[in-house]
Enzyme design. Structure first.
Site, PDB file in Angstrom:
ATOM      1  N   SER A 151      42.478 107.287  53.507  1.00 15.02           N
ATOM      2  CA  SER A 151      43.752 107.296  52.809  1.00 15.02           C
ATOM      3  C   SER A 151      44.017 105.879  52.296  1.00 15.02           C
ATOM      4  O   SER A 151      43.093 105.080  52.104  1.00 15.02           O
ATOM      5  CB  SER A 151      44.832 107.769  53.784  1.00 15.02           C
ATOM      6  N   LYS A 169      46.485 110.366  47.686  1.00 14.98           N
ATOM      7  CA  LYS A 169      46.282 109.970  49.082  1.00 14.98           C
ATOM      8  C   LYS A 169      47.302 110.653  50.008  1.00 14.98           C
ATOM      9  O   LYS A 169      46.963 111.013  51.142  1.00 14.98           O
ATOM     10  CB  LYS A 169      46.359 108.449  49.212  1.00 14.98           C
TER      11      LYS A 169
HETATM   12  C1  HXC Z   1      44.311 104.508  32.232  1.00 18.73           C
HETATM   13  C2  HXC Z   1      42.329 105.639  32.589  1.00 18.73           C
HETATM   14  C3  HXC Z   1      41.717 104.453  33.053  1.00 18.73           C
HETATM   15  C4  HXC Z   1      42.503 103.245  33.079  1.00 18.73           C
HETATM   16  C5  HXC Z   1      40.252 106.052  33.123  1.00 18.73           C
HETATM   17  N1  HXC Z   1      41.388 106.598  32.664  1.00 18.73           N
HETATM   18  N2  HXC Z   1      40.429 104.747  33.392  1.00 18.73           N
HETATM   19  N3  HXC Z   1      43.612 105.677  32.200  1.00 18.73           N
HETATM   20  N4  HXC Z   1      43.786 103.334  32.675  1.00 18.73           N
HETATM   21  N5  HXC Z   1      42.006 102.083  33.510  1.00 18.73           N
HETATM   22  C6  HXC Z   1      41.580 107.968  32.221  1.00 18.73           C
HETATM   23  C7  HXC Z   1      40.687 108.262  31.034  1.00 18.73           C
HETATM   24  O1  HXC Z   1      41.260 107.787  29.819  1.00 18.73           O
HETATM   25  C8  HXC Z   1      40.618 109.794  31.074  1.00 18.73           C
HETATM   26  O2  HXC Z   1      41.761 110.380  30.524  1.00 18.73           O
HETATM   27  C9  HXC Z   1      40.640 110.080  32.564  1.00 18.73           C
HETATM   28  O3  HXC Z   1      41.162 108.907  33.209  1.00 18.73           O
HETATM   29  C10 HXC Z   1      39.249 110.350  33.101  1.00 18.73           C
HETATM   30  O4  HXC Z   1      38.423 109.250  32.728  1.00 18.73           O
HETATM   31  P1  HXC Z   1      36.840 109.298  32.916  1.00 18.73           P
HETATM   32  O5  HXC Z   1      36.298 107.953  32.617  1.00 18.73           O
HETATM   33  O6  HXC Z   1      36.256 110.495  32.216  1.00 18.73           O
HETATM   34  O7  HXC Z   1      36.763 109.629  34.484  1.00 18.73           O
HETATM   35  P2  HXC Z   1      35.546 109.615  35.438  1.00 18.73           P
HETATM   36  O8  HXC Z   1      34.257 109.320  34.719  1.00 18.73           O
HETATM   37  O9  HXC Z   1      35.633 110.848  36.202  1.00 18.73           O
HETATM   38  O10 HXC Z   1      35.843 108.308  36.360  1.00 18.73           O
HETATM   39  C11 HXC Z   1      36.858 108.310  37.299  1.00 18.73           C
HETATM   40  C12 HXC Z   1      37.598 106.984  37.348  1.00 18.73           C
HETATM   41  C13 HXC Z   1      36.648 105.774  37.465  1.00 18.73           C
HETATM   42  C14 HXC Z   1      38.586 107.033  38.512  1.00 18.73           C
HETATM   43  C15 HXC Z   1      38.393 106.843  36.067  1.00 18.73           C
HETATM   44  O11 HXC Z   1      37.389 104.575  37.510  1.00 18.73           O
HETATM   45  C16 HXC Z   1      35.736 105.844  38.648  1.00 18.73           C
HETATM   46  O12 HXC Z   1      34.713 106.515  38.594  1.00 18.73           O
HETATM   47  N6  HXC Z   1      36.052 105.163  39.762  1.00 18.73           N
HETATM   48  C17 HXC Z   1      35.229 105.181  41.016  1.00 18.73           C
HETATM   49  C18 HXC Z   1      35.231 103.851  41.717  1.00 18.73           C
HETATM   50  C19 HXC Z   1      36.598 103.390  42.124  1.00 18.73           C
HETATM   51  O13 HXC Z   1      37.606 103.659  41.445  1.00 18.73           O
HETATM   52  N7  HXC Z   1      36.668 102.660  43.240  1.00 18.73           N
HETATM   53  C20 HXC Z   1      37.914 102.097  43.760  1.00 18.73           C
HETATM   54  C21 HXC Z   1      38.390 102.920  44.881  1.00 18.73           C
HETATM   55  S1  HXC Z   1      39.720 102.014  45.610  1.00 18.73           S
HETATM   56  P3  HXC Z   1      41.822 110.935  28.991  1.00 18.73           P
HETATM   57  O14 HXC Z   1      43.207 111.470  28.842  1.00 18.73           O
HETATM   58  O15 HXC Z   1      41.551 109.745  28.107  1.00 18.73           O
HETATM   59  O16 HXC Z   1      40.755 111.984  28.879  1.00 18.73           O
HETATM   60  C22 HXC Z   1      40.966 103.036  45.992  1.00 18.73           C
HETATM   61  C23 HXC Z   1      42.225 102.503  46.680  1.00 18.73           C
HETATM   62  C24 HXC Z   1      42.307 101.030  46.627  1.00 18.73           C
HETATM   63  O17 HXC Z   1      40.871 104.168  45.767  1.00 18.73           O
HETATM   64  C25 HXC Z   1      43.503 100.434  47.290  1.00 18.73           C
HETATM   65  C26 HXC Z   1      43.344  98.919  47.215  1.00 18.73           C
HETATM   66  C27 HXC Z   1      44.430  98.132  47.893  1.00 18.73           C
HETATM   67  P1  NAP Z   2      34.165 101.908  46.137  1.00 19.40           P
HETATM   68  O1  NAP Z   2      33.123 100.931  46.600  1.00 19.40           O
HETATM   69  O2  NAP Z   2      34.325 102.093  44.676  1.00 19.40           O
HETATM   70  O3  NAP Z   2      33.893 103.296  46.862  1.00 19.40           O
HETATM   71  C1  NAP Z   2      34.138 104.533  46.264  1.00 19.40           C
HETATM   72  C2  NAP Z   2      32.870 105.360  46.348  1.00 19.40           C
HETATM   73  O4  NAP Z   2      33.178 106.685  45.934  1.00 19.40           O
HETATM   74  C3  NAP Z   2      31.746 104.835  45.464  1.00 19.40           C
HETATM   75  O5  NAP Z   2      30.554 104.731  46.217  1.00 19.40           O
HETATM   76  C4  NAP Z   2      31.611 105.911  44.385  1.00 19.40           C
HETATM   77  O6  NAP Z   2      30.233 106.069  44.006  1.00 19.40           O
HETATM   78  C5  NAP Z   2      32.134 107.138  45.108  1.00 19.40           C
HETATM   79  N1  NAP Z   2      32.693 108.119  44.181  1.00 19.40           N
HETATM   80  C6  NAP Z   2      33.638 107.912  43.226  1.00 19.40           C
HETATM   81  N2  NAP Z   2      33.864 109.036  42.566  1.00 19.40           N
HETATM   82  C7  NAP Z   2      33.055 109.978  43.116  1.00 19.40           C
HETATM   83  C8  NAP Z   2      32.842 111.350  42.850  1.00 19.40           C
HETATM   84  N3  NAP Z   2      33.503 111.986  41.884  1.00 19.40           N
HETATM   85  N4  NAP Z   2      31.932 112.024  43.617  1.00 19.40           N
HETATM   86  C9  NAP Z   2      31.259 111.390  44.594  1.00 19.40           C
HETATM   87  N5  NAP Z   2      31.411 110.082  44.880  1.00 19.40           N
HETATM   88  C10 NAP Z   2      32.311 109.397  44.146  1.00 19.40           C
HETATM   89  O7  NAP Z   2      35.621 101.505  46.685  1.00 19.40           O
HETATM   90  P2  NAP Z   2      36.203 100.895  48.042  1.00 19.40           P
HETATM   91  O8  NAP Z   2      37.221  99.894  47.604  1.00 19.40           O
HETATM   92  O9  NAP Z   2      35.170 100.520  48.991  1.00 19.40           O
HETATM   93  O10 NAP Z   2      37.033 102.164  48.598  1.00 19.40           O
HETATM   94  C11 NAP Z   2      36.491 103.053  49.563  1.00 19.40           C
HETATM   95  C12 NAP Z   2      37.562 103.958  50.128  1.00 19.40           C
HETATM   96  O11 NAP Z   2      38.567 103.170  50.793  1.00 19.40           O
HETATM   97  C13 NAP Z   2      38.297 104.785  49.088  1.00 19.40           C
HETATM   98  O12 NAP Z   2      38.626 106.054  49.624  1.00 19.40           O
HETATM   99  C14 NAP Z   2      39.550 103.985  48.855  1.00 19.40           C
HETATM  100  O13 NAP Z   2      40.595 104.772  48.338  1.00 19.40           O
HETATM  101  C15 NAP Z   2      39.852 103.484  50.240  1.00 19.40           C
HETATM  102  N6  NAP Z   2      40.698 102.284  50.264  1.00 19.40           N
HETATM  103  C16 NAP Z   2      40.205 101.098  49.844  1.00 19.40           C
HETATM  104  C17 NAP Z   2      40.983  99.953  49.931  1.00 19.40           C
HETATM  105  C18 NAP Z   2      40.461  98.617  49.517  1.00 19.40           C
HETATM  106  O14 NAP Z   2      41.073  97.576  49.799  1.00 19.40           O
HETATM  107  N7  NAP Z   2      39.326  98.547  48.878  1.00 19.40           N
HETATM  108  C19 NAP Z   2      42.297 100.059  50.417  1.00 19.40           C
HETATM  109  C20 NAP Z   2      42.785 101.298  50.806  1.00 19.40           C
HETATM  110  C21 NAP Z   2      41.968 102.407  50.736  1.00 19.40           C
HETATM  111  P3  NAP Z   2      29.794 106.586  42.537  1.00 19.40           P
HETATM  112  O15 NAP Z   2      30.611 105.807  41.549  1.00 19.40           O
HETATM  113  O16 NAP Z   2      28.328 106.319  42.497  1.00 19.40           O
HETATM  114  O17 NAP Z   2      30.092 108.046  42.516  1.00 19.40           O
END
Ligand code: HXC
Ligand code: NAP
Length: 280
Positions: A151, A169
């Site tokens: 979460s 979340k």
């Molecule tokens: C606004 C955005 C955007 C952005 C994407 N979108 N990025 N909108 N600002 N920066 C929109 C796109 O325009 C599109 O809408 C829709 O989201 C889907 O975009 P896709 O690129 O097709 O999505 P997809 O390929 O499925 O990728 C998903 C993703 C991408 C979430 C957008 O960032 C990703 O794959 N992330 C995985 C890694 C990640 O995020 N890690 C961090 C986890 S940390 P439209 O309308 O244009 O079609 C976390 C908590 C952290 O979760 C807490 C920290 C304190």
């Molecule tokens: P991260 O390295 O980007 O981890 C996210 C992972 O999810 C990546 O390995 C990514 O791999 C995979 N993923 C994303 N979309 C996916 C999909 N559709 N299907 C399968 N796999 C997918 O980010 P992180 O910062 O370490 O975060 C890890 C977890 O901790 C997340 O749940 C996040 O919300 C949580 N969290 C992180 C923080 C922080 O400080 N970083 C704080 C609070 C909570 P691919 O792109 O290869 O799919």
């Protein structure tokens, strides 16, 4: 390995014979969790979208002595998750611990967010967590195993530019409670971890400030005055999955140095400023 020092208090064979399946296990916090389990004897199955990333992670886990299955799979695709958990079972045995860690995040004010942007995050985080849990249910019932959901503080504190993540979340945490209620009779425990800001992660790269001078100020706003480490989240996951937590189910474990106690400021304030300056 220094990052695993925290686990030296535990027996090195704590998870011998346990199969741990981690969604999003190819990077960041989830890979850190995988390493924690591997260092305590577990075998690992990991999934994610990028095969290259999974391959690199698998090599690191094998170095720790784990048998590893890496299956490219998108958590939004239920059939792909069924295939992934079956592959894990075929090669390693039934899953004893499921970690639902796959997530997506980007900062975007709600008025700028498209419906598809909102859906993308909810689908990855919430639907993906359900898909993995549902697909692994039979195996977890067989092992009387446990699920750990990832979460975030966004689930219970409002942050600007995080409406999509907060909804996803919070949904995960309520899913966790419902599954804990329904699946307790199978011996399956379900819990969540809400990490705070964890240094060196993709989440912090996406949400942290671009200007490094802000970091000291942010750390001062956390009661423990520092960011967390990947290893500290690994230790929390190990605890929740271990016999030490045998009577714990339906719980959200917040591992954030107390960051949520002060609300979303100044994190929220900085994010808000950054968003506004981008729009000017
Ligand atoms: C606004 C955005 C955007 C952005 C994407 N979108 N990025 N909108 N600002 N920066 C929109 C796109 O325009 C599109 O809408 C829709 O989201 C889907 O975009 P896709 O690129 O097709 O999505 P997809 O390929 O499925 O990728 C998903 C993703 C991408 C979430 C957008 O960032 C990703 O794959 N992330 C995985 C890694 C990640 O995020 N890690 C961090 C986890 S940390 P439209 O309308 O244009 O079609 C976390 C908590 C952290 O979760 C807490 C920290 C304190
Ligand atoms: P991260 O390295 O980007 O981890 C996210 C992972 O999810 C990546 O390995 C990514 O791999 C995979 N993923 C994303 N979309 C996916 C999909 N559709 N299907 C399968 N796999 C997918 O980010 P992180 O910062 O370490 O975060 C890890 C977890 O901790 C997340 O749940 C996040 O919300 C949580 N969290 C992180 C923080 C922080 O400080 N970083 C704080 C609070 C909570 P691919 O792109 O290869 O799919």
């Amino acid at each position: 390995m220094a990052e695993l020092e925290l686990l030296e208090y535990l027996p090195g064979d704590l998870f011998d014979g346990t199969v741990v399946f981690i969604t999003g296990g190819g990077s960041g916090i989830n890979l850190g969790i995988a390493k924690a389990f591997a260092s305590l004897g577990a075998d690992l199955a990991i999934c994610g979208r990028s095969a290259d990333r999974l391959e690199g992670a698998a090599a690191e886990l094998e170095e720790l002595g784990a048998r590893v299955v890496a299956v490219p799979a998108d958590v939004r695709d239920y059939d792909a998750m069924v295939h992934a958990v079956e592959a894990a079972r075929d090669e390693l045995g039934p899953i004893g611990v499921l970690v639902c860690g796959a997530a997506g995040n980007f900062p975007c004010l709600a008025e700028d967010l498209s419906a598809n942007g909102f859906k993308a995050v909810v689908d990855i985080d919430l639907l993906g967590s359900f898909n993995a849990s549902r697909a692994a249910f039979d195996q977890l019932a067989e092992t009387r195993g446990s699920i750990v959901f990832l979460s975030a503080g966004q689930a219970f504190v409002a942050y600007p530019a995080q409406a999509h993540v907060g909804a996803a979340k919070a949904g995960i945490d309520q899913l966790m409670r419902n599954l804990a209620l329904e699946w307790g009779r199978y011996g399956i425990r379900c819990n969540s971890i809400a990490p705070g800001p964890i240094e060196g992660t993709e989440g912090m790269r996406r949400l942290g400030p671009d200007d490094p001078s802000y970091h000291d100020r942010l750390k001062k706003a956390i009661p423990l005055e520092r960011y967390g480490t990947v290893a500290e989240i690994g230790a929390a996951a190990v605890f929740l999955a271990s016999p030490m937590a045998a009577y714990i189910t339906g719980t959200l474990l917040v591992v954030d140095g107390g960051q949520n106690l002060a609300g979303s400021c100044p994190f929220g304030e900085l994010l808000d400023q950054a968003m506004k300056s981008r729009l000017e």
